[in-house]
Write an enzyme that holds these catalytic residues in place. Structure first.
Site, short mmCIF file in Angstrom:
data_model
loop_
_atom_site.label_atom_id
_atom_site.label_comp_id
_atom_site.label_asym_id
_atom_site.label_seq_id
_atom_site.Cartn_x
_atom_site.Cartn_y
_atom_site.Cartn_z
N ARG A 86 0.83 -1.25 -0.29
CA ARG A 86 -0.08 -0.01 0.18
C ARG A 86 0.80 1.34 0.12
NH1 ARG A 86 -2.15 -3.73 -1.16
NH2 ARG A 86 -4.08 -4.49 -0.31
N SER A 101 -10.67 -0.77 3.51
CA SER A 101 -9.87 -0.83 4.72
C SER A 101 -9.36 0.68 5.15
CB SER A 101 -8.56 -1.68 4.45
OG SER A 101 -9.05 -2.99 3.81
N GLU A 104 -4.52 3.63 6.19
CA GLU A 104 -4.28 3.55 4.99
C GLU A 104 -4.85 4.86 4.12
OE1 GLU A 104 -5.38 -0.34 2.99
OE2 GLU A 104 -6.22 0.89 1.31
C1 LIG Z 1 -15.44 -0.48 -0.73
C2 LIG Z 1 -14.01 -0.13 -0.97
C3 LIG Z 1 -13.18 -1.30 -1.13
C4 LIG Z 1 -11.94 -1.19 -1.38
N1 LIG Z 1 -10.84 -2.13 -1.50
C5 LIG Z 1 -9.84 -2.05 -1.78
C6 LIG Z 1 -8.88 -2.86 -1.88
O1 LIG Z 1 -9.24 -4.25 -1.98
N2 LIG Z 1 -7.63 -2.85 -2.20
C7 LIG Z 1 -7.03 -1.53 -2.13
O2 LIG Z 1 -5.79 -1.53 -2.35
N3 LIG Z 1 -7.77 -0.72 -1.87
C8 LIG Z 1 -9.01 -0.77 -1.66
N4 LIG Z 1 -10.02 0.44 -1.60
C9 LIG Z 1 -9.22 1.62 -1.54
C10 LIG Z 1 -9.48 2.51 -2.80
O3 LIG Z 1 -10.47 1.92 -3.73
C11 LIG Z 1 -8.07 2.65 -3.73
O4 LIG Z 1 -7.16 3.29 -2.88
C12 LIG Z 1 -8.24 3.35 -5.00
O5 LIG Z 1 -7.04 3.27 -5.88
C13 LIG Z 1 -8.52 4.89 -4.82
O6 LIG Z 1 -8.92 5.35 -6.08
P1 LIG Z 1 -9.64 6.84 -6.19
O7 LIG Z 1 -9.49 7.15 -7.65
O8 LIG Z 1 -10.94 6.86 -5.40
O9 LIG Z 1 -8.64 7.68 -5.34
P2 LIG Z 1 -8.87 8.99 -4.46
O10 LIG Z 1 -9.42 8.59 -3.20
O11 LIG Z 1 -9.70 10.14 -5.32
O12 LIG Z 1 -7.19 9.52 -3.97
C14 LIG Z 1 -6.56 8.73 -3.12
C15 LIG Z 1 -5.14 9.25 -3.22
O13 LIG Z 1 -4.43 9.39 -4.69
C16 LIG Z 1 -4.45 10.59 -5.21
N5 LIG Z 1 -4.55 10.67 -6.35
C17 LIG Z 1 -5.81 10.26 -7.03
N6 LIG Z 1 -5.81 10.42 -8.12
C18 LIG Z 1 -4.53 10.72 -8.50
C19 LIG Z 1 -3.77 10.96 -9.94
N7 LIG Z 1 -4.28 11.01 -11.02
N8 LIG Z 1 -2.42 11.54 -9.94
C20 LIG Z 1 -1.92 11.90 -8.44
N9 LIG Z 1 -2.59 11.41 -7.43
C21 LIG Z 1 -3.83 11.06 -7.37
C22 LIG Z 1 -5.15 11.41 -4.05
O14 LIG Z 1 -4.52 12.68 -4.04
C23 LIG Z 1 -5.25 10.73 -2.86
O15 LIG Z 1 -4.05 10.97 -2.15
C24 LIG Z 1 -11.30 0.35 -1.42
C25 LIG Z 1 -12.00 1.47 -1.04
C26 LIG Z 1 -13.49 0.95 -0.88
C27 LIG Z 1 -14.46 2.31 -0.87
#
Ligand SMILES: Cc1cc2nc3c(=O)[nH]c(=O)nc-3n(C[C@H](O)[C@H](O)[C@H](O)COP(=O)(O)OP(=O)(O)OC[C@H]3O[C@@H](n4cnc5c(N)ncnc54)[C@H](O)[C@@H]3O)c2cc1C
Length: 346
Positions: free
Chosen positions: A173, A247, A342
């Site tokens: 992570r 998580s 996380e």
């Molecule tokens: C129900 C649920 C289940 C999940 N299961 C998992 C799992 O199994 N495994 C796992 O690893 N994660 C899991 N996650 C966490 C999440 O899905 C991941 O971390 C995902 O990659 C976040 O993507 P996002 O586009 O929503 O990022 P955001 O929440 O919008 O951003 C997350 C971070 O990334 C940065 N960011 C976003 N986009 C960019 C970009 N293009 N360039 C630079 N920085 C950027 C943001 O500034 C922030 O710091 C889960 C979340 C939920 C709600």
């Protein structure tokens, strides 16, 4: 709400919105606002928005963020789309995916094209651009195993830079973008290396058991993906129904000494080998400590997944953050293990 327009090259109009509500843009469903909000659907817009003075926060799907309150600057939402095969040989296909694509849509595309490597990562919310940030992982697979390179825009200069795998310093992570280069780059696209004849990885968690229940003997990529989707739906709360960010804590890696002490007291403690010690499931510690299913005000630990903190309706980000601090302190006091968040706190 007020809007004003910025012009960018190629005759694109770029809208900037004032006091924009963010409830629909974070999976905790927190009712916060951004002083300014803009969505970039192409690289030119991303570069243009980098020039904006003042604080900026890059947002994808908002599924891994906790807003403590209103954001006092520009929320720059990455929304460029596109999936393109750029190269292939007898065994592999290189696919470039724009950062604003939904991660799960890309997984479905790969399954549809019978390309393996991401099927165990089905149904993870969020965008492709955010996936390398924390080296997303599930069911024994992390994206570093299929990662080739990414294109990023340096926020300070607007320059486009290519990062190869070694430069991303992927860990559990973790990546360089969460550490040394935090808030310095916008990931604009990611190139993955997918397999034409993949080795399926069904040994982790309940995948093989679920496939058996589905009556599958020789699993296809799609069946593995379907099994993962089924397991995730049964185990994790859907953010559309109950606000959460998956998580909330990382699984801690503890020293061999501390592990030996804990194992003497709790012989059934689950554990996995890790590079610098022993990995313990954070969910086990939280559950053992009595927090599973506990509700405090508008927040709490989910009844089926102790690791998932939820918004029961009207929680504030600060309330969820304070609750997470209570969990961290309680687990530390009872087990000597410090949990790390996380989720990105904004
Ligand atoms: C129900 C649920 C289940 C999940 N299961 C998992 C799992 O199994 N495994 C796992 O690893 N994660 C899991 N996650 C966490 C999440 O899905 C991941 O971390 C995902 O990659 C976040 O993507 P996002 O586009 O929503 O990022 P955001 O929440 O919008 O951003 C997350 C971070 O990334 C940065 N960011 C976003 N986009 C960019 C970009 N293009 N360039 C630079 N920085 C950027 C943001 O500034 C922030 O710091 C889960 C979340 C939920 C709600």
């Amino acid at each position: 709400m007020q809007a004003f327009i910025i012009f960018v090259p190629q005759n694109h109009l770029l809208l900037m919105l004032k006091n924009h509500p963010l409830r629909a843009y974070n999976t905790f469903g927190l009712a916060v606002k951004a002083k300014l909000f803009a969505e970039a659907t192409d690289i030119a817009s991303l570069k243009k928005l980098c020039q904006h003075d003042g604080p900026k926060y890059i947002l994808g799907g908002g599924s891994n963020v906790l807003f403590k309150g209103d954001y006092p600057g520009l929320i720059l939402r990455v929304a460029n789309k596109g999936i393109q095969v750029i190269r292939e040989d007898a065994e592999q296909v290189w696919v470039e995916v724009q950062a604003g694509e939904a991660w799960h849509q890309f997984v479905l595309w790969a399954v549809e094209h019978e390309l393996g490597g991401v099927e165990n990562l089905s149904l993870i919310p969020g965008t492709v651009g955010a996936a390398p940030m924390q080296n997303i992982g599930a069911y024994g697979v992390e994206i570093e195993s299929v990662f080739d390179s990414l294109e990023a825009i340096e926020i300070a200069t607007g320059q486009q830079v290519t990062f190869f795998k070694e430069q991303c310093k992927f860990g559990y992570r973790e990546s360089i973008f969460k550490q040394a280069l935090k808030n310095q780059f916008i990931i604009a696209s990611v190139t993955f290396r997918l397999q034409k004849n993949p080795q399926l990885n069904i040994s982790y968690g309940d995948i093989s058991k679920t496939l058996e229940e589905m009556g599958v003997q020789q699993a296809s990529l799609r069946q593995v993906s379907d099994a993962v989707i089924q397991i995730r739906r049964s185990k994790l709360p859907d953010p559309a129904e109950l606000g959460n960010a998956g998580s909330f804590f990382k699984n801690p890696v503890i020293s061999q000494d501390l592990f030996a002490q804990l194992q003497a007291e709790y012989p059934t403690i689950p554990n996995y080998p890790a590079v610098n010690g022993v990995k313990i499931p954070a969910g086990w510690l939280i559950e053992q400590d009595g927090w599973k299913g506990k509700q405090v005000g508008n927040t709490g630990c989910h009844a089926r997944q102790a690791l998932v903190l939820v918004n029961y309706g009207n929680a504030t980000g600060q309330e969820i953050l304070d609750f997470s601090t209570r969990v961290i302190e309680s687990v530390h006091a009872h087990y000597g293990v410090r949990l790390d968040r996380e989720v990105n706190v904004v």
